[in-house]
Design a protein around this motif. Sequence first.
Motif, PDB file in Angstrom:
ATOM      1  N   ALA A   1      64.258  95.140  91.527  1.00 28.45           N
ATOM      2  CA  ALA A   1      64.254  94.329  90.300  1.00 28.45           C
ATOM      3  C   ALA A   1      63.777  95.129  89.103  1.00 28.45           C
ATOM      4  CB  ALA A   1      63.387  93.086  90.497  1.00 28.45           C
ATOM      5  N   GLY A   2      63.005  96.181  89.370  1.00 29.20           N
ATOM      6  CA  GLY A   2      62.549  97.043  88.281  1.00 29.20           C
ATOM      7  C   GLY A   2      63.636  97.956  87.741  1.00 29.20           C
ATOM      8  N   CYS A   3      64.754  98.065  88.449  1.00 29.11           N
ATOM      9  CA  CYS A   3      65.887  98.878  87.989  1.00 29.11           C
ATOM     10  C   CYS A   3      66.745  98.004  87.083  1.00 29.11           C
ATOM     11  CB  CYS A   3      66.698  99.393  89.173  1.00 29.11           C
ATOM     12  SG  CYS A   3      65.744 100.343  90.361  1.00 29.11           S
ATOM     13  N   SER A   4      66.286  97.811  85.869  1.00 32.79           N
ATOM     14  CA  SER A   4      66.905  96.845  84.954  1.00 32.79           C
ATOM     15  C   SER A   4      66.805  97.350  83.522  1.00 32.79           C
ATOM     16  CB  SER A   4      66.204  95.484  85.077  1.00 32.79           C
ATOM     17  OG  SER A   4      66.650  94.597  84.074  1.00 32.79           O
ATOM     18  N   SER A   5      67.818  97.053  82.722  1.00 34.42           N
ATOM     19  CA  SER A   5      67.797  97.438  81.311  1.00 34.42           C
ATOM     20  C   SER A   5      67.121  96.380  80.449  1.00 34.42           C
ATOM     21  CB  SER A   5      69.221  97.675  80.805  1.00 34.42           C
ATOM     22  OG  SER A   5      69.990  96.485  80.879  1.00 34.42           O
TER      23      SER A   5
ATOM     24  N   GLY B   1      64.445  88.966  83.386  1.00 33.79           N
ATOM     25  CA  GLY B   1      65.488  88.962  84.390  1.00 33.79           C
ATOM     26  C   GLY B   1      65.910  90.376  84.746  1.00 33.79           C
ATOM     27  N   VAL B   2      66.975  90.476  85.526  1.00 29.01           N
ATOM     28  CA  VAL B   2      67.499  91.767  85.965  1.00 29.01           C
ATOM     29  C   VAL B   2      68.872  91.986  85.334  1.00 29.01           C
ATOM     30  CG1 VAL B   2      68.249  93.151  87.938  1.00 29.01           C
ATOM     31  CG2 VAL B   2      66.283  91.611  88.164  1.00 29.01           C
ATOM     32  N   THR B   3      69.028  93.095  84.627  1.00 32.96           N
ATOM     33  CA  THR B   3      70.329  93.490  84.094  1.00 32.96           C
ATOM     34  C   THR B   3      70.637  94.885  84.602  1.00 32.96           C
ATOM     35  OG1 THR B   3      69.975  92.159  82.096  1.00 32.96           O
ATOM     36  CG2 THR B   3      71.721  93.824  82.025  1.00 32.96           C
ATOM     37  N   ARG B   4      71.578  94.945  85.526  1.00 34.67           N
ATOM     38  CA  ARG B   4      71.920  96.225  86.148  1.00 34.67           C
ATOM     39  C   ARG B   4      73.449  96.309  86.244  1.00 34.67           C
ATOM     40  NH1 ARG B   4      68.530  96.088  89.991  1.00 34.67           N
ATOM     41  NH2 ARG B   4      69.849  94.976  91.457  1.00 34.67           N
TER      42      ARG B   4
ATOM     43  N   GLY C   1      68.866  86.999  88.388  1.00 35.88           N
ATOM     44  CA  GLY C   1      67.756  86.924  89.320  1.00 35.88           C
ATOM     45  C   GLY C   1      67.703  88.186  90.170  1.00 35.88           C
ATOM     46  N   LYS C   2      66.769  88.208  91.119  1.00 35.00           N
ATOM     47  CA  LYS C   2      66.506  89.415  91.916  1.00 35.00           C
ATOM     48  C   LYS C   2      67.339  89.491  93.195  1.00 35.00           C
ATOM     49  CE  LYS C   2      61.609  89.047  90.625  1.00 35.00           C
ATOM     50  NZ  LYS C   2      60.258  88.758  91.153  1.00 35.00           N
ATOM     51  N   TYR C   3      67.916  88.363  93.644  1.00 37.62           N
ATOM     52  CA  TYR C   3      68.379  88.277  95.019  1.00 37.62           C
ATOM     53  C   TYR C   3      69.893  88.339  95.189  1.00 37.62           C
ATOM     54  CZ  TYR C   3      63.585  86.618  95.298  1.00 37.62           C
ATOM     55  OH  TYR C   3      62.223  86.516  95.187  1.00 37.62           O
ATOM     56  N   ASP C   4      70.635  87.970  94.174  1.00 36.70           N
ATOM     57  CA  ASP C   4      72.094  87.911  94.232  1.00 36.70           C
ATOM     58  C   ASP C   4      72.644  89.294  94.592  1.00 36.70           C
ATOM     59  OD1 ASP C   4      74.809  87.677  93.775  1.00 36.70           O
ATOM     60  OD2 ASP C   4      74.631  86.845  91.764  1.00 36.70           O
ATOM     61  N   GLY C   5      73.320  89.405  95.727  1.00 33.20           N
ATOM     62  CA  GLY C   5      73.870  90.677  96.169  1.00 33.20           C
ATOM     63  C   GLY C   5      72.847  91.533  96.875  1.00 33.20           C
TER      64      GLY C   5
END
Length: 415
Positions: free
Chosen positions: A21-25, A29-32, A92-96
């Motif tokens: 989740a920390g690998c996000s722009s 939330g999470v943007t990857r 979110g963190k969990y999708d995929g």
Amino acid sequence: MIKLQHNVDAKKISTRIEQLAGCSSTSFGVTRLPFTAESSEAERLVEEWMKAAGMTVRKDGLNNIIGRYEGKDPSAPVLMIGSHLDSVIEAGKYDGILGVISGIEVVQTLRDNGLILDNPIEVVGFCDEEGVRFHSTFLGSKAIAGTFAAEDLERADEKGITIAEALKGIGIVDPYAYKSASRTPEELLAYLELHIEQGPVLEKENEPVGVVSGIASATRFSFEIIGKPGHAGTVPVTIRQDALLGASDLISYIEKIALQNEPLVATVGKLTVGPGASNVIPGLVTGTLDIRDLNVERKQKAIDAILTEGNKIAKSRGLQMKFDLVMEADPVYCNEDMIKLIEESISERSGSVVRLVSGAGHDAMAMADVTNVAMIFVRCKDGLSHHPDEFVTEEDMGAGAEVLYSTVIKLATKQ
């Protein structure tokens, strides 16, 4: 059933999901998105964990990351498990991710128990399932299924960067290397995907895990409405060619059609208004339309009605309206033999079997073009997904991974 000395480690799954989740722009939330610094960092972690679980790791020609756990017969067809590493905007963190990390943990548990199955296992982290950056879904799984096309390389993001250019940007010198990613039906035993439900059924049934019977057909359009910009204070409302009012009429009609054709769902998820000034009449609106239904005939009738009404709206308001088909995915029915094995695995841990239809698209849809597919769903809080509040309990993660583990053993062990 094989007696185990080591069970899946739900805590490890949860911890690794938090790390990814920390690998996000974005901090909210999470943007990857694919082929970015954030996705490269996520891939580095996944590669590290795959190797620690005893897998050999490689990236294919479209940057899917694949870990292989060898079977007793290296030439036997591969059982592929996994999901995608990319996200939507502020997701979110969990999708995929849950499917990828659970797949790694399944292999780790096989290794801890000293189990080598008849068939090789490959855990895959697909590079792009969501389609957010290049407006086309399942890029990674299409490459493996052999349905990714050369023209797809010219799809561009909002900055004008094409897929081919993005691949070069991460070190894939020849974008046409995507062809080497494709697998044949003879190479694959099956594809099995664990994923959060993204809906409320399992929570309503009070069950942590369910089995998917099929995935609804999905059609996605981009649309453009051209009007005439003008001064907001001087052009009478009666003679305006307001593109945004045309869009408003269209969106209201889309909702009406969806309500008339339940359980069909239709969404205008993106809208851009130009020139975008408070004192200028909107002269251009671009947007997206997403329509889904397991019943293909009903979906097509709804689409035809929307396109016809769009033309009427454009004519009545003096506008131009154009729809471009971006994506068309047929419904997918999961393999019945695989479904039964998943149901056995659920029953073995004293769970009640719940069969579900997925309204969301998944990589299994693309993989169905090359092999048999099946899916395991894991309960998520309030059925919420594509949102920072998306949540799965550690206990449910463990339940899902246990069912995945048991099913993998059944599938990759000759009877």
